[in-house]
Design a protein around this motif. Structure first.
Motif, PDB file in Angstrom:
ATOM      1  N   HIS A 276       6.600   3.068  -6.504  1.00  0.00           N
ATOM      2  CA  HIS A 276       5.567   3.384  -5.513  1.00  0.00           C
ATOM      3  C   HIS A 276       4.325   3.774  -6.308  1.00  0.00           C
ATOM      4  CE1 HIS A 276       3.222   5.225  -2.361  1.00  0.00           C
ATOM      5  NE2 HIS A 276       4.086   4.814  -1.455  1.00  0.00           N
ATOM      6  N   THR A 277       3.176   3.244  -5.925  1.00  0.00           N
ATOM      7  CA  THR A 277       1.951   3.541  -6.692  1.00  0.00           C
ATOM      8  C   THR A 277       1.691   5.048  -6.759  1.00  0.00           C
ATOM      9  OG1 THR A 277       0.741   3.094  -4.644  1.00  0.00           O
ATOM     10  CG2 THR A 277       0.702   1.372  -6.335  1.00  0.00           C
ATOM     11  N   GLY A 278       2.077   5.766  -5.703  1.00  0.00           N
ATOM     12  CA  GLY A 278       1.790   7.194  -5.624  1.00  0.00           C
ATOM     13  C   GLY A 278       2.836   8.071  -6.301  1.00  0.00           C
TER      14      GLY A 278
ATOM     15  N   THR B 156       8.987 -11.449 -12.240  1.00  0.00           N
ATOM     16  CA  THR B 156       8.395 -11.768 -10.940  1.00  0.00           C
ATOM     17  C   THR B 156       8.287 -10.451 -10.185  1.00  0.00           C
ATOM     18  OG1 THR B 156      10.598 -12.235 -10.128  1.00  0.00           O
ATOM     19  CG2 THR B 156       9.266 -14.132 -10.787  1.00  0.00           C
ATOM     20  N   VAL B 157       7.118 -10.254  -9.572  1.00  0.00           N
ATOM     21  CA  VAL B 157       6.823  -8.954  -8.965  1.00  0.00           C
ATOM     22  C   VAL B 157       6.311  -9.158  -7.543  1.00  0.00           C
ATOM     23  CG1 VAL B 157       5.439  -6.827  -9.202  1.00  0.00           C
ATOM     24  CG2 VAL B 157       6.177  -8.060 -11.261  1.00  0.00           C
ATOM     25  N   GLY B 158       6.768  -8.311  -6.629  1.00  0.00           N
ATOM     26  CA  GLY B 158       6.237  -8.301  -5.265  1.00  0.00           C
ATOM     27  C   GLY B 158       5.464  -7.006  -5.054  1.00  0.00           C
ATOM     28  N   VAL B 159       4.320  -7.080  -4.366  1.00  0.00           N
ATOM     29  CA  VAL B 159       3.561  -5.872  -4.022  1.00  0.00           C
ATOM     30  C   VAL B 159       3.413  -5.834  -2.511  1.00  0.00           C
ATOM     31  CG1 VAL B 159       1.344  -4.659  -4.163  1.00  0.00           C
ATOM     32  CG2 VAL B 159       2.180  -5.902  -6.136  1.00  0.00           C
ATOM     33  N   ILE B 160       3.789  -4.713  -1.899  1.00  0.00           N
ATOM     34  CA  ILE B 160       3.560  -4.550  -0.461  1.00  0.00           C
ATOM     35  C   ILE B 160       2.360  -3.636  -0.288  1.00  0.00           C
ATOM     36  CG2 ILE B 160       4.510  -3.764   1.750  1.00  0.00           C
ATOM     37  CD1 ILE B 160       7.283  -4.374   0.713  1.00  0.00           C
ATOM     38  N   GLY B 161       1.346  -4.135   0.408  1.00  0.00           N
ATOM     39  CA  GLY B 161       0.155  -3.326   0.671  1.00  0.00           C
ATOM     40  C   GLY B 161      -1.072  -3.862  -0.034  1.00  0.00           C
ATOM     41  N   THR B 162      -2.212  -3.663   0.606  1.00  0.00           N
ATOM     42  CA  THR B 162      -3.494  -4.100   0.036  1.00  0.00           C
ATOM     43  C   THR B 162      -4.578  -3.051   0.298  1.00  0.00           C
ATOM     44  OG1 THR B 162      -3.836  -5.401   2.053  1.00  0.00           O
ATOM     45  CG2 THR B 162      -3.093  -6.607   0.107  1.00  0.00           C
ATOM     46  N   GLY B 163      -4.210  -1.754   0.123  1.00  0.00           N
ATOM     47  CA  GLY B 163      -5.203  -0.680   0.214  1.00  0.00           C
ATOM     48  C   GLY B 163      -5.833  -0.444  -1.156  1.00  0.00           C
ATOM     49  N   SER B 164      -6.537   0.677  -1.301  1.00  0.00           N
ATOM     50  CA  SER B 164      -7.245   0.975  -2.570  1.00  0.00           C
ATOM     51  C   SER B 164      -6.314   0.919  -3.778  1.00  0.00           C
ATOM     52  CB  SER B 164      -7.853   2.378  -2.535  1.00  0.00           C
ATOM     53  OG  SER B 164      -8.836   2.467  -1.576  1.00  0.00           O
TER      54      SER B 164
ATOM     55  N   ALA C 227      -3.409  -0.700  -4.188  1.00  0.00           N
ATOM     56  CA  ALA C 227      -2.997  -2.077  -4.474  1.00  0.00           C
ATOM     57  C   ALA C 227      -4.158  -2.864  -5.070  1.00  0.00           C
ATOM     58  CB  ALA C 227      -2.525  -2.749  -3.192  1.00  0.00           C
ATOM     59  N   ILE C 228      -5.339  -2.639  -4.533  1.00  0.00           N
ATOM     60  CA  ILE C 228      -6.512  -3.404  -4.976  1.00  0.00           C
ATOM     61  C   ILE C 228      -6.842  -3.109  -6.433  1.00  0.00           C
ATOM     62  CG2 ILE C 228      -9.046  -3.379  -4.604  1.00  0.00           C
ATOM     63  CD1 ILE C 228      -8.415  -3.903  -1.618  1.00  0.00           C
ATOM     64  N   GLN C 229      -6.509  -1.912  -6.884  1.00  0.00           N
ATOM     65  CA  GLN C 229      -6.680  -1.600  -8.305  1.00  0.00           C
ATOM     66  C   GLN C 229      -5.515  -2.123  -9.135  1.00  0.00           C
ATOM     67  OE1 GLN C 229      -7.114   2.691  -8.405  1.00  0.00           O
ATOM     68  NE2 GLN C 229      -9.335   2.516  -8.332  1.00  0.00           N
ATOM     69  N   ALA C 230      -4.306  -2.042  -8.565  1.00  0.00           N
ATOM     70  CA  ALA C 230      -3.121  -2.399  -9.355  1.00  0.00           C
ATOM     71  C   ALA C 230      -2.939  -3.920  -9.483  1.00  0.00           C
ATOM     72  CB  ALA C 230      -1.867  -1.781  -8.722  1.00  0.00           C
ATOM     73  N   ILE C 231      -3.256  -4.659  -8.424  1.00  0.00           N
ATOM     74  CA  ILE C 231      -2.960  -6.101  -8.388  1.00  0.00           C
ATOM     75  C   ILE C 231      -3.580  -6.870  -9.569  1.00  0.00           C
ATOM     76  CG2 ILE C 231      -3.503  -8.207  -7.030  1.00  0.00           C
ATOM     77  CD1 ILE C 231      -2.641  -6.456  -4.517  1.00  0.00           C
ATOM     78  N   PRO C 232      -4.868  -6.682  -9.878  1.00  0.00           N
ATOM     79  CA  PRO C 232      -5.418  -7.442 -11.020  1.00  0.00           C
ATOM     80  C   PRO C 232      -4.700  -7.123 -12.331  1.00  0.00           C
ATOM     81  CG  PRO C 232      -7.196  -6.523  -9.690  1.00  0.00           C
ATOM     82  CD  PRO C 232      -5.920  -5.914  -9.182  1.00  0.00           C
ATOM     83  N   GLU C 233      -4.257  -5.874 -12.498  1.00  0.00           N
ATOM     84  CA  GLU C 233      -3.559  -5.500 -13.738  1.00  0.00           C
ATOM     85  C   GLU C 233      -2.148  -6.069 -13.753  1.00  0.00           C
ATOM     86  OE1 GLU C 233      -4.993  -3.978 -16.312  1.00  0.00           O
ATOM     87  OE2 GLU C 233      -6.830  -4.116 -15.104  1.00  0.00           O
ATOM     88  N   LEU C 234      -1.458  -5.990 -12.615  1.00  0.00           N
ATOM     89  CA  LEU C 234      -0.093  -6.528 -12.543  1.00  0.00           C
ATOM     90  C   LEU C 234      -0.115  -8.041 -12.764  1.00  0.00           C
ATOM     91  CD1 LEU C 234       1.239  -4.534  -9.429  1.00  0.00           C
ATOM     92  CD2 LEU C 234       1.774  -4.119 -11.850  1.00  0.00           C
TER      93      LEU C 234
ATOM     94  N   VAL D 140       6.811  -3.393  -5.849  1.00  0.00           N
ATOM     95  CA  VAL D 140       5.860  -2.274  -5.895  1.00  0.00           C
ATOM     96  C   VAL D 140       5.404  -1.962  -4.472  1.00  0.00           C
ATOM     97  CG1 VAL D 140       3.599  -1.501  -6.736  1.00  0.00           C
ATOM     98  CG2 VAL D 140       5.068  -2.917  -8.214  1.00  0.00           C
ATOM     99  N   TYR D 141       5.708  -0.758  -4.042  1.00  0.00           N
ATOM    100  CA  TYR D 141       5.192  -0.296  -2.755  1.00  0.00           C
ATOM    101  C   TYR D 141       3.827   0.337  -3.004  1.00  0.00           C
ATOM    102  CZ  TYR D 141       9.894  -0.723  -0.707  1.00  0.00           C
ATOM    103  OH  TYR D 141      11.093  -1.197  -0.233  1.00  0.00           O
TER     104      TYR D 141
END
Ligand code: NAP
Length: 538
Positions: free
Chosen positions: A167-169, A182-190, A192-199, A380-381
């Motif tokens: 969990h990001t938090g 292979t990675v799944g991310v649930i969510g597109t808030g602040s 996720a928006i920071q983590a996604i480019p790095e992941l 990743v939640y």
């Protein structure tokens, strides 16, 4: 760390939390010669910055402003390296403050306060911890943070997933290696928006599950130059004063003085572009009516929507990433580095779970309602927080006559000035619901609340008063005022966490005070000057 065998006796003040609020409370209270102890579930200071260690985590308020102002030597000595500080640097700053002012010795870490009971006879609070300890204090201050109770959604089968779960938090302390996975991310808030480019840079493949697209503006982060730092430091006291007393958000931006509708379309385009190029949340201050006038708001939203279309090469992905059903700025604006462009990478896929919701998490991934299956090694939640009230209500708080705060707030939080809730004497909240809190540079709001609370406790000591409780009528009027202030803006139009909309069953009510840091501060100062009007002492 506090000696476990130390008998706390009857403390003047017990503080729950050792983030930026808790640290400043300990500092001020000890200098006022009160006995104080703080308790935190974490293993160190830092609050939300202790837990949110996901790749890409950084603050979206500029570092020269996202810091304490209470000590000029501190702000002159500390050097931020980037325009927007990374999580490790903010955590290092919190540790530096704790060491510089010798605060850690008064914090008991790895300790969760689970209960707080008010005792009428002694006019004091008894806190119970997960270790079974009890602590007695005349005052209890909840410095529990607005975005500290991270939240896992309830998705059937979640416990069956056999891969790695994050969990990001509540991110692990050791770096996580997503290389080749292979990675799944649930969510597109602040987060996720920071983590996604790095992941996306690390993972073999990244699948992003999006329910609601978000508006995001580029950070344009960069190293701070010695000149930029010197410019701030030269005028720090005056700039801080301006942020506190003359801005709505406790942050200095380039504030506009006119409506978007007073500008020609060409002027608007140039102004939005200029701010987009400069980066950061300054974009939302291009005109003075963007959060109150729908037509004005639409001009800014339209600009960002066109940017998404320009950046994202696949038209279908661009369309999916484009928010259309709520005004821009009614959810916290996201500030990113290459978020939209990340979807041009061949190893990134966007899945629309609004149209085709997640049905269940499976052993190796997840399945959607249409029976589409996705497999990944790690999940990743990035599903956010039970904001504003979550961390407060995780503690079973019992006030006068054993009444529970959870019960009192069942239909939404009720607090006078966001500082105290009637029926819970001698219990203060820092940045509580009904105060500017999350709509501001939170450190500015923390400082104001800590100063108000500690001055109030000092006032009580000087007057020989044992008990303070808000008057129920004053609270009712304040709650109504908070609601009216929100109703004058577009903010209630979005299903945001400000409104409690991200938690199933949570009452939909605008929790932070929209009236502005400047106005709120004036109100609090007037209240204090009028002998704490609206509070009842005994
Ligand atoms: P958030 O904004 O609440 O975003 C959570 C995301 O998870 C949303 O996209 C949400 O979709 C999705 N989600 C939640 N439950 C879901 C479910 N059951 N199924 C599918 N999707 C689900 O949380 P956050 O990103 O952690 O950010 C919260 C706040 O923290 C920010 O607004 C900001 O104030 C602060 N923050 C600041 C920074 C910074 O300073 N740069 C960084 C991170 C966070 P819906 O929108 O559809 O609910």
């Amino acid at each position: 760390m506090l000696d476990r065998k130390l008998d706390h006796g009857l403390l003047d003040v017990a503080v729950v939390g050792a983030g930026f609020s808790g640290l400043y409370l300990i500092h001020r209270l000890t200098r006022m010669s009160f006995t104080v102890r703080a308790f935190d579930s974490a293993g160190d200071v830092g609050g939300t910055w202790y837990w949110n260690r996901y790749p890409g985590a950084r603050c979206d308020v500029e570092s020269m402003q996202y810091s304490y102002s209470f000590d000029d030597e501190l702000q002159q000595d500390w050097n931020w390296s980037e325009r927007f500080a990374t999580q490790p640097e903010i955590l290092a700053y919190a540790r530096h403050v704790a060491e510089r002012f010798d605060l850690k010795r008064l914090v008991q870490f790895n300790t969760t306060v689970t209960r707080a009971d008010f005792d009428e006879a002694s006019q004091s609070w008894t806190l119970t911890t997960d270790k079974g300890e009890t602590i007695r204090a005349r005052f209890c201050v909840m410095a529990t943070g607005c975005l500290s109770a991270s939240r896992m959604p309830e998705i059937p089968g979640a416990e069956t997933f056999e891969g790695e779960v994050y969990h990001t938090g509540a991110w692990p302390h050791d770096p996580v290696d997503f290389g080749g996975k292979t990675v799944g991310v649930i969510g597109t808030g602040s987060s996720a928006i920071q983590a996604i480019p790095e992941l996306a840079k690390q993972a073999a493949h990244l699948t992003v599950f999006q329910r609601t697209p978000n508006f995001s503006v580029p950070a344009r982060n960069a190293s701070l130059t010695p000149d930029e730092i010197a410019r701030w430091k030269k005028d720090y006291p005056a700039l801080r004063k301006r942020a506190r007393e003359e801005t709505r958000s406790g942050t200095i931006y380039e504030f506009a003085v006119k409506s978007a509708l007073e500008a020609t379309p060409e002027e608007r385009e140039a102004e939005y572009q200029r701010r987009w190029d400069k980066g950061g949340a300054n974009f939302m201050h291009a005109y003075n009516d963007l959060v109150v006038n729908e037509q004005s708001n639409e001009t800014a939203a339209d600009f960002v929507r066109r940017k998404i279309k320009e950046i994202v090469k696949d038209p279908q992905t661009a369309e999916l990433l484009t928010p259309t059903d709520y005004p821009i700025f009614t959810k916290r604006i996201c500030v990113d580095t290459d978020y939209y462009a990340t979807f041009n990478r061949p190893n990134v896929t966007l899945v629309d779970i609004r149209r085709d919701p997640i049905e269940a998490i499976t052993r190796d991934g997840l399945v959607t309602r249409s029976a589409a299956r996705y497999a990944f090694d790690a999940l990743v939640y990035a599903t956010g927080f039970d904001a504003m009230t979550g961390a407060l209500l995780r503690v079973d708080i019992r006030g006068e006559g054993g009444a529970s705060l959870r019960d009192k707030w069942r239909d939404g939080p009720r607090a006078y000035l966001g500082l105290m809730s009637a029926g819970f004497p001698n219990l203060f909240m820092v940045t509580g619901p009904g105060s500017p809190s999350v709509l501001s540079n939170v450190i500015t709001s923390i400082e104001q609340h800590v100063e108000f609370i500690t001055d109030c406790i000092d006032h009580m000591r000087n007057k020989g008063l044992a008990r303070i409780d808000p008057d129920a009528r004053a609270e009712e009027l304040w709650v109504a005022h908070v609601g009216e202030a929100a109703a004058g803006t577009l903010l209630p139009q979005a299903a945001s966490w400000y409104m409690g909309a991200n938690i199933p069953g949570k009452p939909r009510i605008m929790m932070p005070y929209v009236g502005g840091v400047d106005r709120y501060r004036r109100i609090c100062n007037e209240v204090a000057a009028k002998n704490y009007e609206g509070f009842v002492f005994a």
